[in-house]
Enzyme design. Structure first.
Site: not given
Ligand code: COA
Length: 437
Positions: A216, A218, A239, A337
């Site tokens: 996925g 990140g 995906e 996804g």
């Molecule tokens: N509470 C508050 N803030 C949080 C948090 C929590 N528990 N966990 C993460 N954050 C904040 C981080 O500090 C970061 O903030 P910033 O943008 O100000 O730096 C932001 O949320 C993103 O966190 P990060 O861990 O860097 O995200 P990532 O880029 O690794 O993505 C998801 C993680 C979960 C957001 C991403 O995987 C997603 O959107 N998933 C849903 C869709 C999915 O899984 N699709 C399937 C495959 S494509």
């Protein structure tokens, strides 16, 4: 001039002429992310600013560019119904100037038409080939919808890779097209942290030779890829196609030889990465992009053995409810996804799904494992679908486990400084049973 080139010339318009073909209140759809038709959207916004057009409803997944239509003052003229919230649209959605349409990614092509007829399908594509075909390039996700649209407009872009698969549209199916030169956007990630590397190793230990991968969004998937370099005969059915997947193919780790469908091919629906990745995808017969209603269909996903679905999240509670798309009530991304692949992995012989995350956020001040989810947080993966959760402290296997067992397993992989508090809160609401079992 061959027949298709002649047709191309007949349908080619300046972008200002092309946007004159839109009507007020048109319902429009695009393929997502880096293929957003930026020149068409800019010219359309100009028309809207001049007061010539209003009430456009626009559906797209995760717009990447800060476009003029993404201005609060434009929202009654070109209204975004985001299918996934991205950085340029976060505040617009939160402030009420754009909407989010909840839907499993694989079901979006079924759910958007419920809202009414599609007037316009518009997307950026690669240049036409000698047979008259354009590749949808970096995203084929919603391309199943173009045949339902009353009008199809293309923006032809020479920086778009020519990706293979069910990823083509013929000039005879297009109403009008324009050309644009602005390069498609690229995405890069920062350096891996120690925690990322540890998580990568823990996840990699759960991936046997011959497994089929979905990775996925990140930073987490990059860490996992680094830990997979000594595996053999991996496959890809995902995906998203990532830079890390390219590295695994180049290293000979992925050869798709153990897949049961699309043997020898890597399958995905979209990409968002480096220019090197786009060049790697260009005319590469080993990789196919298909519409998301195909790639993300759990039945299709489940046909490969040993599926490993690996995604990330914002937070998880002690019941195993996973929030991956909001920070409290504020939409941060979308379901994408995640659930499609978790359910697909469940159907796969030997399949497993993994949610991998650091144990804390905001410089260690917040535990991502919570007793209960933050007020307003959206449940992305329900406790009935969840399988494994990984942090840098280990793996919590939740499927087939009681609430008590889950809570204990999750507390054991929380950051040590939050464990005592979590245990106290768990006892307060009796998630951990009184018998201690
Ligand atoms: N509470 C508050 N803030 C949080 C948090 C929590 N528990 N966990 C993460 N954050 C904040 C981080 O500090 C970061 O903030 P910033 O943008 O100000 O730096 C932001 O949320 C993103 O966190 P990060 O861990 O860097 O995200 P990532 O880029 O690794 O993505 C998801 C993680 C979960 C957001 C991403 O995987 C997603 O959107 N998933 C849903 C869709 C999915 O899984 N699709 C399937 C495959 S494509």
């Amino acid at each position: 001039m061959n027949k298709w080139k002649k047709k191309y010339q007949d349908k080619l318009l300046a972008v200002e002429q092309l946007v004159a073909k839109f009507n007020s209140n048109d319902r429009c759809v695009s393929n997502g992310q880096v293929v957003e038709p930026v020149a068409i959207l800019e010219a359309l916004a100009e028309r809207a600013k001049r007061g010539e057009i209003k009430g456009i409803q626009y559906h797209i997944l995760a717009p990447q560019n800060q476009q003029p239509y993404l201005d609060p003052e434009m929202s009654d003229k070109i209204h975004l119904n985001a299918l996934f919230v991205s950085k340029p649209t976060l505040d617009l959605v939160w402030d009420g100037y754009a909407d989010y349409l909840p839907s499993f990614y694989g079901e979006i092509p079924r759910n958007v038409p419920i809202r009414g007829d599609i007037d316009v399908f518009m997307t950026r594509v690669s240049p036409m080939d000698k047979h008259g075909y354009f590749s949808f390039g970096a995203a084929a996700d919603l391309s199943a919808l173009y045949r339902q649209a009353k009008k199809v407009f293309l923006e032809v872009n020479s920086t778009m890779p020519r990706v293979h698969g069910s990823c083509f549209i013929h000039i005879s199916e297009v109403d009008f097209l324009c050309e644009s030169e602005a390069p498609i956007s690229e995405r890069y990630y920062g350096e891996l942290t120690e925690e990322d590397i540890r998580i990568g190793e823990i996840v990699a230990a759960k991936i046997p030779d011959g497994a089929c991968l979905q990775l996925g969004l990140g930073q987490m998937p990059n860490a996992i890829v680094k830990a997979l370099m000594d595996k053999k005969n991996l496959g890809i059915h995902s995906e998203m196609f990532t830079d890390g997947m390219m590295e695994l193919i180049e290293a000979g780790v992925v050869n798709n030889s153990r897949k049961r469908i699309h043997i020898g091919k890597s399958i995905a629906s979209f990409t968002n990465g480096s220019r090197r990745l786009y060049d790697f995808l260009d005319d590469n017969p080993g990789i196919e992009f298909h519409p998301v209603n195909y790639t993300n269909d759990p039945v299709i996903i489940g046909r490969n053995d040993n599926m490993r679905s690996i995604n990330s999240c914002i937070e998880v509670d002690l019941f195993g409810q996973v929030c991956s798309e909001s920070i409290g009530p504020k939409n941060f991304s979308g379901v994408g996804g995640q659930v499609d692949f978790i359910r697909g992995a469940k159907r796969s012989k030997g399949g497993k799904s993994i949610i991998a995350m650091k144990s804390t956020a905001k410089n260690g001040t917040i535990s991502k494992i919570k007793c209960v989810l933050t007020k307003g947080a959206v449940v992305t993966t329900s406790r009935n679908d969840v399988d494994n959760i990984v942090t840098e402290y280990g793996i919590a296997r939740l499927r087939g486990r009681t609430c008590s067992e889950r809570a204990k397993a999750l507390i054991s992989i929380a950051h040590p400084k939050f464990r005592e508090q979590l245990e106290k809160e768990a006892h307060e609401i009796n998630i951990i049973s009184k018998s201690g079992k």
